[in-house]
Design an enzyme around this catalytic site. Structure first.
Site, PDB file in Angstrom:
ATOM      1  N   HIS A 135      22.111  -7.997  27.629  1.00 16.12           N
ATOM      2  CA  HIS A 135      22.241  -8.004  26.166  1.00 16.12           C
ATOM      3  C   HIS A 135      21.413  -6.833  25.676  1.00 16.12           C
ATOM      4  O   HIS A 135      20.212  -6.757  25.905  1.00 16.12           O
ATOM      5  CB  HIS A 135      21.741  -9.304  25.552  1.00 16.12           C
ATOM      6  CG  HIS A 135      21.950  -9.336  24.080  1.00 16.12           C
ATOM      7  ND1 HIS A 135      23.095  -9.849  23.511  1.00 16.12           N
ATOM      8  CD2 HIS A 135      21.192  -8.878  23.057  1.00 16.12           C
ATOM      9  CE1 HIS A 135      23.026  -9.714  22.195  1.00 16.12           C
ATOM     10  NE2 HIS A 135      21.877  -9.134  21.901  1.00 16.12           N
ATOM     11  N   CYS A 136      22.048  -5.912  25.001  1.00 12.64           N
ATOM     12  CA  CYS A 136      21.374  -4.698  24.540  1.00 12.64           C
ATOM     13  C   CYS A 136      20.970  -4.850  23.070  1.00 12.64           C
ATOM     14  O   CYS A 136      21.843  -4.962  22.208  1.00 12.64           O
ATOM     15  CB  CYS A 136      22.298  -3.493  24.706  1.00 12.64           C
ATOM     16  SG  CYS A 136      21.519  -1.958  24.179  1.00 12.64           S
TER      17      CYS A 136
END
Length: 166
Positions: A135-136
């Site tokens: 998850h960025c």
């Protein structure tokens, strides 16, 4: 304040910072370097070619950013859930392990559902994502099966734009 909402606020802030950096880079290059530095050095003839090259790459970086953010990362589709219901107990579901388990469906303890091979559960999005990388917070989205290409293009084009600017 709940932990989940604090994480979403933090992700929105980091996303805002990354957008601000992209916009700042474009404005400074165009206004300062092309508008003031090159003309002051007597190299006005280079403004158009430099501007064209930088802005094409910069626009591609912004486009890749938006695509990486807006594209569904590959949430487990309804077809999979229908398939699981149809097959029932005949589907071999193995416990999840850190190692790759080719061809094996695993059980997600958070969703309490079987998930396809290489799908992982995202704590922030609270759902399983196909071929999840991470998850960025910079794009405020998971990087998965559907948007991995745009994420890599974002890094490439941003690197090129930064290199051109220097």
């Amino acid at each position: 304040m709940a932990v989940g909402s604090a994480v979403h606020i933090a992700s929105s802030v980091t996303m805002g910072i990354s957008i601000a950096v992209l916009v700042f880079e474009g404005l400074v290059y165009n206004a300062v370097f092309l508008g003031r530095v090159l003309p002051a050095l007597g190299k006005s003839a280079l403004v158009i070619p430099f501007g064209l090259v930088f802005n094409v790459v910069w626009i591609l970086a912004v486009w890749s950013y938006l695509q990486a953010h807006w594209t569904d990362p590959g949430f487990v589709p309804m077809r999979w859930h229908e398939f699981v219901k149809q097959v029932g107990d005949d589907l071999l579901v193995v416990p999840a392990q850190p190692a790759w388990q080719p061809g094996m469906a695993t059980y997600c303890r958070k969703c309490e559902l079987p998930r396809p091979e290489r799908a992982k559960h995202c704590k922030i999005c609270d759902t399983c994502v196909l071929r999840m990388d991470h998850h960025c917070p910079w794009i405020n989205n998971c990087v998965g099966f559907n948007n991995h290409k745009f994420f890599l293009l974002l890094g490439t084009y941003s690197g090129f734009a930064g290199g051109i600017a220097v």
